[in-house]
Design a protein around this motif. Structure first.
Motif, PDB file in Angstrom:
ATOM      1  N   GLU A 158       2.017  14.292  -9.307  1.00 36.73           N
ATOM      2  CA  GLU A 158       2.982  15.345  -9.643  1.00 36.73           C
ATOM      3  C   GLU A 158       3.223  15.405 -11.153  1.00 36.73           C
ATOM      4  OE1 GLU A 158       4.277  17.749  -7.736  1.00 36.73           O
ATOM      5  OE2 GLU A 158       2.888  16.946  -6.236  1.00 36.73           O
ATOM      6  N   GLN A 159       3.283  14.257 -11.788  1.00 39.49           N
ATOM      7  CA  GLN A 159       3.482  14.219 -13.239  1.00 39.49           C
ATOM      8  C   GLN A 159       2.301  14.863 -13.962  1.00 39.49           C
ATOM      9  OE1 GLN A 159       4.088  10.298 -14.796  1.00 39.49           O
ATOM     10  NE2 GLN A 159       4.709  11.030 -16.798  1.00 39.49           N
ATOM     11  N   ILE A 160       1.097  14.599 -13.481  1.00 40.64           N
ATOM     12  CA  ILE A 160      -0.097  15.218 -14.084  1.00 40.64           C
ATOM     13  C   ILE A 160      -0.039  16.728 -13.924  1.00 40.64           C
ATOM     14  CG2 ILE A 160      -2.590  15.477 -13.797  1.00 40.64           C
ATOM     15  CD1 ILE A 160      -2.672  12.439 -13.221  1.00 40.64           C
ATOM     16  N   LYS A 161       0.376  17.202 -12.749  1.00 43.87           N
ATOM     17  CA  LYS A 161       0.508  18.650 -12.530  1.00 43.87           C
ATOM     18  C   LYS A 161       1.514  19.256 -13.501  1.00 43.87           C
ATOM     19  CE  LYS A 161      -0.595  18.950  -7.606  1.00 43.87           C
ATOM     20  NZ  LYS A 161      -0.057  19.245  -6.274  1.00 43.87           N
ATOM     21  N   ARG A 162       2.671  18.573 -13.664  1.00 45.79           N
ATOM     22  CA  ARG A 162       3.687  19.083 -14.596  1.00 45.79           C
ATOM     23  C   ARG A 162       3.153  19.092 -16.026  1.00 45.79           C
ATOM     24  NH1 ARG A 162       6.980  15.730 -11.462  1.00 45.79           N
ATOM     25  NH2 ARG A 162       7.016  14.142 -13.098  1.00 45.79           N
ATOM     26  N   ASN A 163       2.436  18.041 -16.398  1.00 45.75           N
ATOM     27  CA  ASN A 163       1.885  17.964 -17.747  1.00 45.75           C
ATOM     28  C   ASN A 163       0.864  19.076 -17.994  1.00 45.75           C
ATOM     29  OD1 ASN A 163       3.447  15.751 -18.333  1.00 45.75           O
ATOM     30  ND2 ASN A 163       1.803  14.255 -18.062  1.00 45.75           N
ATOM     31  N   LYS A 164       0.055  19.400 -16.990  1.00 39.21           N
ATOM     32  CA  LYS A 164      -0.923  20.477 -17.131  1.00 39.21           C
ATOM     33  C   LYS A 164      -0.217  21.821 -17.295  1.00 39.21           C
ATOM     34  CE  LYS A 164      -4.941  18.479 -14.891  1.00 39.21           C
ATOM     35  NZ  LYS A 164      -5.921  18.562 -13.816  1.00 39.21           N
TER      36      LYS A 164
ATOM     37  N   LEU B 198       0.831  -1.209   0.000  1.00 40.27           N
ATOM     38  CA  LEU B 198       0.000   0.000   0.000  1.00 40.27           C
ATOM     39  C   LEU B 198       0.866   1.259   0.000  1.00 40.27           C
ATOM     40  CD1 LEU B 198      -2.895  -0.951   2.452  1.00 40.27           C
ATOM     41  CD2 LEU B 198      -3.077  -0.508   0.000  1.00 40.27           C
ATOM     42  N   ASN B 199       1.942   1.241   0.754  1.00 41.26           N
ATOM     43  CA  ASN B 199       2.850   2.390   0.764  1.00 41.26           C
ATOM     44  C   ASN B 199       3.478   2.597  -0.609  1.00 41.26           C
ATOM     45  OD1 ASN B 199       2.402   3.058   3.444  1.00 41.26           O
ATOM     46  ND2 ASN B 199       4.085   1.801   4.193  1.00 41.26           N
ATOM     47  N   GLU B 200       3.833   1.493  -1.257  1.00 43.18           N
ATOM     48  CA  GLU B 200       4.411   1.573  -2.594  1.00 43.18           C
ATOM     49  C   GLU B 200       3.386   2.138  -3.587  1.00 43.18           C
ATOM     50  OE1 GLU B 200       5.827  -1.682  -5.882  1.00 43.18           O
ATOM     51  OE2 GLU B 200       6.434  -2.042  -3.812  1.00 43.18           O
ATOM     52  N   ALA B 201       2.140   1.679  -3.482  1.00 39.02           N
ATOM     53  CA  ALA B 201       1.082   2.184  -4.360  1.00 39.02           C
ATOM     54  C   ALA B 201       0.830   3.665  -4.093  1.00 39.02           C
ATOM     55  CB  ALA B 201      -0.199   1.379  -4.170  1.00 39.02           C
ATOM     56  N   SER B 202       0.854   4.049  -2.831  1.00 36.95           N
ATOM     57  CA  SER B 202       0.641   5.449  -2.469  1.00 36.95           C
ATOM     58  C   SER B 202       1.744   6.334  -3.045  1.00 36.95           C
ATOM     59  CB  SER B 202       0.594   5.592  -0.949  1.00 36.95           C
ATOM     60  OG  SER B 202       0.449   6.934  -0.573  1.00 36.95           O
ATOM     61  N   THR B 203       2.978   5.879  -2.941  1.00 36.53           N
ATOM     62  CA  THR B 203       4.107   6.623  -3.507  1.00 36.53           C
ATOM     63  C   THR B 203       3.951   6.761  -5.020  1.00 36.53           C
ATOM     64  OG1 THR B 203       5.561   5.836  -1.753  1.00 36.53           O
ATOM     65  CG2 THR B 203       6.618   6.641  -3.759  1.00 36.53           C
ATOM     66  N   SER B 204       3.555   5.682  -5.651  1.00 35.26           N
ATOM     67  CA  SER B 204       3.362   5.704  -7.099  1.00 35.26           C
ATOM     68  C   SER B 204       2.266   6.692  -7.480  1.00 35.26           C
ATOM     69  CB  SER B 204       2.999   4.298  -7.594  1.00 35.26           C
ATOM     70  OG  SER B 204       2.778   4.301  -8.977  1.00 35.26           O
ATOM     71  N   LEU B 205       1.181   6.709  -6.714  1.00 37.87           N
ATOM     72  CA  LEU B 205       0.088   7.643  -6.990  1.00 37.87           C
ATOM     73  C   LEU B 205       0.532   9.087  -6.803  1.00 37.87           C
ATOM     74  CD1 LEU B 205      -2.968   5.795  -5.409  1.00 37.87           C
ATOM     75  CD2 LEU B 205      -2.545   6.234  -7.834  1.00 37.87           C
ATOM     76  N   GLU B 206       1.332   9.336  -5.782  1.00 40.42           N
ATOM     77  CA  GLU B 206       1.851  10.694  -5.560  1.00 40.42           C
ATOM     78  C   GLU B 206       2.728  11.131  -6.739  1.00 40.42           C
ATOM     79  OE1 GLU B 206       1.180  12.999  -3.227  1.00 40.42           O
ATOM     80  OE2 GLU B 206      -0.320  11.613  -2.452  1.00 40.42           O
ATOM     81  N   GLU B 207       3.554  10.215  -7.233  1.00 42.04           N
ATOM     82  CA  GLU B 207       4.403  10.529  -8.385  1.00 42.04           C
ATOM     83  C   GLU B 207       3.550  10.830  -9.620  1.00 42.04           C
ATOM     84  OE1 GLU B 207       7.004   7.187  -8.744  1.00 42.04           O
ATOM     85  OE2 GLU B 207       8.199   7.744  -6.998  1.00 42.04           O
ATOM     86  N   LEU B 208       2.507  10.037  -9.827  1.00 41.79           N
ATOM     87  CA  LEU B 208       1.614  10.271 -10.961  1.00 41.79           C
ATOM     88  C   LEU B 208       0.896  11.613 -10.826  1.00 41.79           C
ATOM     89  CD1 LEU B 208       0.051   6.739 -11.495  1.00 41.79           C
ATOM     90  CD2 LEU B 208       1.568   7.956 -13.055  1.00 41.79           C
TER      91      LEU B 208
END
Length: 89
Positions: free
Chosen positions: A55-61, A43-53
């Protein structure tokens, strides 16, 4: 006396049975604890992955907004040069 001995033996067997049950439950609890620890890590790994995604969405926007501004700027510049060229003729 033999009745007391029989009761004592019976209680000793019951205590042994309870001890075996307690040991088995302890093993099951250890397995459950290990499983929970593994699930928590996943779950921690999934949470980290979601946080990275996220941030990536914010950068893409932000990149998308910048590119739109550039496109609009070039459209205005193009329009101005086109209008200037049309006025000169």
């Amino acid at each position: 006396m033999s009745r007391l001995k029989a009761i004592n033996n019976k209680q000793g067997q019951e205590l042994s049975d309870l001890k075996a049950i307690n040991e088995k439950q302890g093993q099951e609890l250890t397995k459950a604890s290990n499983l929970l620890t593994t699930q928590e890590a996943k779950l921690n790994e999934a949470s980290t992955s979601l946080e990275e995604l996220k941030e990536q969405i914010k950068r893409n926007k932000r990149t998308e907004q910048r590119l739109k501004r550039q496109r609009d700027t070039w459209a205005v510049v193009s329009g101005v040069f086109g209008l200037a060229g049309a006025i000169r003729r």
